[in-house]
Design an enzyme around this catalytic site. Sequence first.
Site, PDB file in Angstrom:
ATOM      1  N   ASP A 230      12.117 -12.855 -34.145  1.00  0.00           N
ATOM      2  CA  ASP A 230      12.012 -13.749 -35.298  1.00  0.00           C
ATOM      3  C   ASP A 230      11.126 -13.026 -36.309  1.00  0.00           C
ATOM      4  OD1 ASP A 230      11.332 -15.635 -37.216  1.00  0.00           O
ATOM      5  OD2 ASP A 230      11.155 -17.298 -35.795  1.00  0.00           O
TER       6      ASP A 230
ATOM      7  N   LYS B 152      12.936 -19.570 -45.854  1.00  0.00           N
ATOM      8  CA  LYS B 152      11.621 -19.088 -46.275  1.00  0.00           C
ATOM      9  C   LYS B 152      11.778 -18.016 -47.358  1.00  0.00           C
ATOM     10  CE  LYS B 152       9.942 -21.932 -43.244  1.00  0.00           C
ATOM     11  NZ  LYS B 152      10.930 -22.810 -42.724  1.00  0.00           N
TER      12      LYS B 152
HETATM   13  N1  PLP Z   1      11.008 -19.419 -37.440  1.00  0.00           N
HETATM   14  C1  PLP Z   1       9.871 -19.513 -38.160  1.00  0.00           C
HETATM   15  C2  PLP Z   1       8.849 -18.430 -38.053  1.00  0.00           C
HETATM   16  C3  PLP Z   1       9.664 -20.616 -38.999  1.00  0.00           C
HETATM   17  O1  PLP Z   1       8.509 -20.710 -39.700  1.00  0.00           O
HETATM   18  C4  PLP Z   1      10.655 -21.632 -39.069  1.00  0.00           C
HETATM   19  C5  PLP Z   1      10.475 -22.822 -39.916  1.00  0.00           C
HETATM   20  O2  PLP Z   1       9.373 -23.128 -40.359  1.00  0.00           O
HETATM   21  C6  PLP Z   1      11.812 -21.490 -38.301  1.00  0.00           C
HETATM   22  C7  PLP Z   1      11.965 -20.372 -37.513  1.00  0.00           C
HETATM   23  C8  PLP Z   1      12.896 -22.546 -38.342  1.00  0.00           C
HETATM   24  O3  PLP Z   1      13.611 -22.408 -39.529  1.00  0.00           O
HETATM   25  P1  PLP Z   1      14.374 -23.620 -40.276  1.00  0.00           P
HETATM   26  O4  PLP Z   1      13.333 -24.588 -40.738  1.00  0.00           O
HETATM   27  O5  PLP Z   1      15.113 -22.924 -41.383  1.00  0.00           O
HETATM   28  O6  PLP Z   1      15.294 -24.228 -39.275  1.00  0.00           O
END
Ligand code: PLP
Length: 393
Positions: free
Chosen positions: A189, A214
């Site tokens: 991630d 983001k």
């Molecule tokens: N990974 C990280 C590091 C995040 O900060 C977030 C959401 O805040 C996600 C995954 C999940 O993404 P989404 O809100 O687009 O589903």
Amino acid sequence: MSEPNAPKPPSDAPPAFAKRSLAAQALGRVDPVTRAVVAPLHVATTFLRDPDNGYRSGFSYARPDNATVREAEAVLAMLEDAAAGALLFGSGMAAATAVFTALEPGDHVVAPRVMYWGLKRWLNAEMPRRRIAVDFVDMDDLTALERAIRPGATKLVWIETPGNPLWTITDIAGAAQLAHAAGARLAVDSTAASPIHTRPLTLGADIVMHSATKILNGHSDVVAGVLAGAVADMFWERLAAIRSGGGAILGPFEAYLLMRSLRTLPLRAAAQAAAAAELARRLQAHPCVSHVLYPGLPDDPGHAVAARQMEGGFGFMLSIRVRDGEGAAIATAARVRLWKRATSLGGVESLIEHRASVEGPDSPCPPDLLRLSSGIEAVDDLFADLDGALRNT
Ligand code: PLP
């Protein structure tokens, strides 16, 4: 003989331009019908079948595939050096959970203790139902990862670097080596790094995931997620099948907005990382702040690894711990006027959040911590606003 200054015939060879140049022009593609320099928005859900019963255009229905989504995926694959390509999903969570859904009952996973709390909560809730065991370890310690891996049984090592919300750094190349030696895949991630600062596939990772909600989109107006792959193997095909079968593809309007944003990603990422670095430096000397968590600081525990695997900056996210504790942290977030008191990260507007209020008692997040997402406002304004809020002046 061709005329002098005659346009050269287009070459099939990939252009040797910088990623920033390719992103600025969304790979320089031109609409073949109108010669428009911006790809059109394809909203159709269904496509005309050929008289011979085929679908020569390659499109039949909008759930498995969409031409606007493909355009954004091509830019993302270029940014990540993803030989297998990229797959856009309706959210970061849809992208991440597709990877875990592709595992088999009996598989074992190693994941970080410090990671996006929503995904950790999903893993704790859903993985036992699928008879998949997950061990959570401190991923800044490769020895702990090595101990947790069960050769033959571990099929996936999931890391997040920098890890939300403490911004711990994991050595991607080291984790890839350990995962591969045990027959597991490494997925990263990379939301907080963005492909501008880290390209995990070039460091040995198999899959990279982003919440495109983001900084990839960066304007707080699209929810999206992406997977990018190193190899178009059976596992990658399975991820595409899970997206298509489960109906998790991103919508074309969102893909269009995302592609528009990707054109300025290198500029935004550089400006937001520079602001974060400056804020981290100033906040380290602030009398109301006990700790600044930012891998760009030379004395941060993750700095040496971050300096090796990140380029052009250390990202737009930092956290501070308020010296007078939880109450003072919550009061600080209540007093800011320029920073926006809101969840999420990576937008052009700076955000502040008391993270423990969101994550609950099982979180590794200390109660005095404020998470800061730097935007593109003047850094002097951002600092002055936070300084006034911290001092209650
Ligand atoms: N990974 C990280 C590091 C995040 O900060 C977030 C959401 O805040 C996600 C995954 C999940 O993404 P989404 O809100 O687009 O589903």
